[in-house]
Scaffold this active site. Structure first.
Site, PDB file in Angstrom:
ATOM      1  N   HIS A   8     -21.029   0.034   4.897  1.00 17.58           N
ATOM      2  CA  HIS A   8     -19.811   0.783   5.098  1.00 17.58           C
ATOM      3  C   HIS A   8     -20.086   2.214   4.870  1.00 17.58           C
ATOM      4  O   HIS A   8     -21.353   2.696   4.298  1.00 17.58           O
ATOM      5  CB  HIS A   8     -18.816   0.679   3.930  1.00 17.58           C
TER       6      HIS A   8
ATOM      7  N   GLU B  53     -18.779   4.934   3.145  1.00 12.63           N
ATOM      8  CA  GLU B  53     -19.123   5.720   1.933  1.00 12.63           C
ATOM      9  C   GLU B  53     -20.402   5.141   1.118  1.00 12.63           C
ATOM     10  O   GLU B  53     -21.109   5.797   0.412  1.00 12.63           O
ATOM     11  CB  GLU B  53     -17.913   5.071   0.745  1.00 12.63           C
TER      12      GLU B  53
ATOM     13  N   CYS C 101     -13.050   0.653   0.489  1.00 15.47           N
ATOM     14  CA  CYS C 101     -12.633  -0.832   0.449  1.00 15.47           C
ATOM     15  C   CYS C 101     -12.445  -1.159  -0.850  1.00 15.47           C
ATOM     16  O   CYS C 101     -13.179  -0.546  -1.807  1.00 15.47           O
ATOM     17  CB  CYS C 101     -13.540  -1.524   1.229  1.00 15.47           C
TER      18      CYS C 101
ATOM     19  N   CYS D 248     -16.742  -0.259  -1.745  1.00 13.11           N
ATOM     20  CA  CYS D 248     -16.919   1.192  -1.820  1.00 13.11           C
ATOM     21  C   CYS D 248     -16.035   2.051  -2.835  1.00 13.11           C
ATOM     22  O   CYS D 248     -16.471   2.821  -3.484  1.00 13.11           O
ATOM     23  CB  CYS D 248     -16.620   1.782  -0.470  1.00 13.11           C
TER      24      CYS D 248
HETATM   25  N1  LIG Z   1     -16.271  -0.097   7.549  1.00 16.52           N
HETATM   26  C1  LIG Z   1     -15.697   0.074   6.604  1.00 16.52           C
HETATM   27  C2  LIG Z   1     -14.454  -0.345   5.856  1.00 16.52           C
HETATM   28  N2  LIG Z   1     -13.839  -1.631   6.485  1.00 16.52           N
HETATM   29  C3  LIG Z   1     -13.533  -2.796   6.191  1.00 16.52           C
HETATM   30  O1  LIG Z   1     -14.039  -3.431   4.959  1.00 16.52           O
HETATM   31  C4  LIG Z   1     -13.999  -4.872   5.367  1.00 16.52           C
HETATM   32  C5  LIG Z   1     -14.793  -5.739   4.635  1.00 16.52           C
HETATM   33  O2  LIG Z   1     -16.014  -5.521   4.685  1.00 16.52           O
HETATM   34  P1  LIG Z   1     -17.478  -6.493   4.881  1.00 16.52           P
HETATM   35  O3  LIG Z   1     -16.822  -7.819   4.262  1.00 16.52           O
HETATM   36  O4  LIG Z   1     -18.499  -5.616   4.431  1.00 16.52           O
HETATM   37  O5  LIG Z   1     -17.179  -6.716   6.481  1.00 16.52           O
HETATM   38  C6  LIG Z   1     -14.022  -5.038   6.742  1.00 16.52           C
HETATM   39  O6  LIG Z   1     -12.789  -5.474   7.264  1.00 16.52           O
HETATM   40  C7  LIG Z   1     -14.286  -3.430   7.225  1.00 16.52           C
HETATM   41  O7  LIG Z   1     -13.836  -3.446   8.519  1.00 16.52           O
HETATM   42  N3  LIG Z   1     -14.145  -0.248   4.601  1.00 16.52           N
HETATM   43  C8  LIG Z   1     -14.612   0.812   4.136  1.00 16.52           C
HETATM   44  O8  LIG Z   1     -14.178   1.349   2.855  1.00 16.52           O
HETATM   45  N4  LIG Z   1     -15.710   1.622   4.839  1.00 16.52           N
HETATM   46  C9  LIG Z   1     -16.368   1.213   5.791  1.00 16.52           C
HETATM   47  O9  LIG Z   1     -17.111   1.980   6.274  1.00 16.52           O
END
Ligand SMILES: Nc1c(N[C@@H]2O[C@H](COP(=O)(O)O)[C@@H](O)[C@H]2O)[nH]c(=O)[nH]c1=O
Length: 167
Positions: free
Chosen positions: A72, A74, A100, A110
């Site tokens: 992610h 952050e 997140c 995050c």
């Molecule tokens: N990519 C992104 C976020 N986004 C989202 O968090 C969700 C769960 O993460 P995961 O289980 O790791 O796939 C997923 O839907 C992803 O898109 N959140 C964020 O704080 N920062 C980020 O850079």
């Protein structure tokens, strides 16, 4: 022709207020620009993040999937700094999406990573829509006493790189 002059560093100092400043808009646009560097994905949002200290200097930056497909934004930004770095106590974290609060790929969210630092102020462009997980980053951070500023006028720009994920 002379290139446009860069703004003086003093004008890039993050605001401390609950309202966004011109410097906040500048840095949030820079975070959104980073989100355009994310390797594409059909299962996760593309996000950019920048940490700026009280003098207006960039401390760290990152974007989704930068070093690993589960990264992610952050997380990549904070990976490069000691969570106890004294600059963080006066810093602002700019993220194109709210941090997140729920993950399937890793245990520390995050929001947890931000709360493990002294970063007092977080500026975001967009709240995470409930496509993959139910995110409550803004509420969790505010509940922990951090200032969260939402810059709605930049939400469309932050969404643009993610339109393929939205119905
Ligand atoms: N990519 C992104 C976020 N986004 C989202 O968090 C969700 C769960 O993460 P995961 O289980 O790791 O796939 C997923 O839907 C992803 O898109 N959140 C964020 O704080 N920062 C980020 O850079």
């Amino acid at each position: 022709m002379k290139p446009p002059a860069s703004p003086p560093l003093s004008s890039l100092r993050p605001g401390g207020a609950p309202e966004p400043s011109d410097a906040d808009r500048h840095w949030l646009r820079a975070a959104i620009a980073l989100s355009r560097r994310c390797p594409p994905s059909s299962t996760a949002f593309s996000v950019g993040a920048i940490v700026v200290d009280a003098t207006g200097a960039v401390v760290a930056e990152g974007y989704s999937r930068r070093d690993d497909p589960h990264d992610h934004a952050e997380e990549t930004a904070l990976r490069g700094i000691d969570a106890a770095d004294p600059r963080l106590a006066g810093a602002t974290l700019y993220s194109s999406l709210e941090p997140c609060t729920q993950r399937t790929s890793r245990t520390r969210t995050c929001t947890d990573l931000v709360l493990a630092t002294a970063i007092p102020r977080i500026v975001v462009a967009w709240r995470e829509p409930a496509v993959f997980v139910h995110a409550q980053g803004v509420e969790r951070l505010r509940g922990a006493g951090r200032t969260v500023v939402e810059v709605g006028e930049l939400a469309a720009e932050a969404r643009e790189v993610n339109t393929h994920l939205l119905a």
